[in-house]
Design an enzyme around this catalytic site. Structure first.
Site, PDB file in Angstrom:
ATOM      1  N   LYS A  28       0.820  -1.217   0.000  1.00  0.00           N
ATOM      2  CA  LYS A  28       0.000   0.000   0.000  1.00  0.00           C
ATOM      3  C   LYS A  28       0.845   1.255   0.000  1.00  0.00           C
ATOM      4  O   LYS A  28       0.448   2.276  -0.553  1.00  0.00           O
ATOM      5  CB  LYS A  28      -0.946   0.017   1.209  1.00  0.00           C
ATOM      6  CG  LYS A  28      -2.152  -0.883   1.044  1.00  0.00           C
ATOM      7  CD  LYS A  28      -3.210  -0.531   2.085  1.00  0.00           C
ATOM      8  CE  LYS A  28      -4.447  -1.382   1.913  1.00  0.00           C
ATOM      9  NZ  LYS A  28      -5.428  -1.145   2.980  1.00  0.00           N
ATOM     10  N   LYS A  72      -7.888 -10.395  -9.142  1.00  0.00           N
ATOM     11  CA  LYS A  72      -9.068 -10.488  -8.282  1.00  0.00           C
ATOM     12  C   LYS A  72     -10.073  -9.405  -8.649  1.00  0.00           C
ATOM     13  O   LYS A  72      -9.692  -8.311  -9.043  1.00  0.00           O
ATOM     14  CB  LYS A  72      -8.624 -10.238  -6.826  1.00  0.00           C
ATOM     15  CG  LYS A  72      -8.743 -11.443  -5.943  1.00  0.00           C
ATOM     16  CD  LYS A  72      -8.108 -11.180  -4.600  1.00  0.00           C
ATOM     17  CE  LYS A  72      -9.052 -10.522  -3.608  1.00  0.00           C
ATOM     18  NZ  LYS A  72      -8.545 -10.577  -2.225  1.00  0.00           N
ATOM     19  N   LYS A 102     -12.485  -3.604  -5.642  1.00  0.00           N
ATOM     20  CA  LYS A 102     -13.247  -2.366  -5.459  1.00  0.00           C
ATOM     21  C   LYS A 102     -12.596  -1.214  -6.201  1.00  0.00           C
ATOM     22  O   LYS A 102     -13.249  -0.278  -6.618  1.00  0.00           O
ATOM     23  CB  LYS A 102     -13.273  -1.987  -3.980  1.00  0.00           C
ATOM     24  CG  LYS A 102     -14.023  -2.937  -3.109  1.00  0.00           C
ATOM     25  CD  LYS A 102     -13.895  -2.515  -1.646  1.00  0.00           C
ATOM     26  CE  LYS A 102     -14.462  -3.607  -0.752  1.00  0.00           C
ATOM     27  NZ  LYS A 102     -14.413  -3.295   0.646  1.00  0.00           N
TER      28      LYS A 102
END
Ligand code: LTN
Length: 327
Positions: A110, A191, A194
């Site tokens: 991140k 995957k 969002k």
């Protein structure tokens, strides 16, 4: 009854992968004492629009109820409404080490994409540990990406118990099986996410039937026209089979048999119907809870319960570390 705690970020729209996870939560409510927390404190470790954040927190809560969470059985609450989370997180920060946080792979991922990184993002796993440890949690259902955070939580609990005497229950992870991974429709290497900006990559729970149809019909497949599960060579079809199976009572093998000799077009059309049939009642219920204002009452009750339980453990911790808790 064994206790379960899990946290969910109120970020982005809820896609099919999240939906499956959420349904899994619902399944625990009959035989476990479940605490489900909308983690808005975690959400602000990265930049958030305040109005959006408020909206997403309420939306997520309403969606949980729409999917089948029963507020009489489960404690559903918003993290920032229970101040014990932030308080315990601070105490745990003072009992954790830079070195162990530096090893967190999610932080590395991140932070590497950002030009500035908050202290909160670095301490994220400690807040998560506080969430879990405040409720004497036995089990924590999470995806495999959270396994390392769970191990850190256990380390912190054990260390604290050794230093101050038995205080926390050491929680066990319930890691979801890998088979339930839902991949992107447009790029099944990744995957379903969002944050994916590609419009057709994910279906969200509140998508209209028209949008759902469009996305499934456009989903990436291959050119050999055989409906067979093969995660290596047929990623697109395998993903659609996974979704079909998760949304119906058919196993993947049964679906392979059912669609023997049948083309991708028909298969996709059937899948569209299966997905729409599942999501339609969820959307109706969702609108009902939002419009009636019922969700505010549910969250208020949840916060009262969570406050009551977490306060006991927090008080014990405060006493142990030397704070004055009574006059
Ligand atoms: N980090 C988790 C969300 C989360 C959580 C928790 C999960 C916050 N606190 C406590 C389980 C228990 C995530 O991003 N999935």
């Amino acid at each position: 009854m064994k206790r379960i705690f899990s946290g969910v970020q109120p970020s982005g729209r809820i896609h099919l992968g999240n939906y499956i996870t959420m349904k899994n939560f619902v399944n625990h409510q009959d035989d476990k004492d479940c605490f489900y927390c909308i983690v808005d404190l975690h959400a602000i470790t990265v930049d958030q629009d305040p109005e959006e954040l408020r909206k997403k927190s309420i939306e997520l809560a309403a969606l949980y109820i729409a999917i089948g969470l029963d507020p009489k059985k489960v404690t559903l609450f918003i993290q920032s409404q229970v101040s014990a989370h932030a308080e315990l997180a601070w105490i745990l920060q003072c009992n954790s080490y830079m070195g162990e946080l530096n090893r967190m792979t999610q932080f590395k991922e991140k932070s590497s994409k950002k030009e500035s990184v908050t202290n909160g993002l670095f301490g994220y796993p400690i807040l998560m540990a506080a969430d879990i440890l405040l409720y004497n949690t036995d089990y924590v259902p999470v995806g495999s990406d959270q396994k390392q955070h769970l191990e850190l939580t256990r380390d912190i609990a054990i260390r604290f118990n050794n230093k101050y005497g038995k205080t926390f229950t050491v929680p066990e992870p319930l890691i979801r099986k890998k088979g339930a991974r839902v991949m992107s429709l447009s790029n099944p290497e990744n995957k379903m996410s969002k944050s994916d900006s590609e419009k057709f990559s994910s279906i969200t729970v509140l998508d209209t039937s028209k949008e759902i149809k469009k996305k499934i019909m456009r989903a990436q497949t291959d050119s050999d026209m055989i409906i067979r599960y093969d995660e290596v060579n047929k990623k697109g079809i395998s993903n659609l089979l996974t979704i079909y199976s998760l949304f119906s009572n058919y196993s993947i093998e049964e679906l392979e048999k059912k669609y023997e000799g049948i083309g991708y077009g028909q298969f996709k059309k059937d899948l569209v119907e299966v997905v729409i049939n599942e999501l339609e009642p969820v959307k109706d219920k969702y609108n009902e809870i939002i419009n009636s204002g019922e969700i505010n009452e549910i969250l208020k009750e949840g916060a009262i319960r969570a406050n009551k339980i977490s306060k006991e453990i927090l008080n014990d911790v405060k006493n142990k570390v030397g704070f004055i808790t009574e006059f």
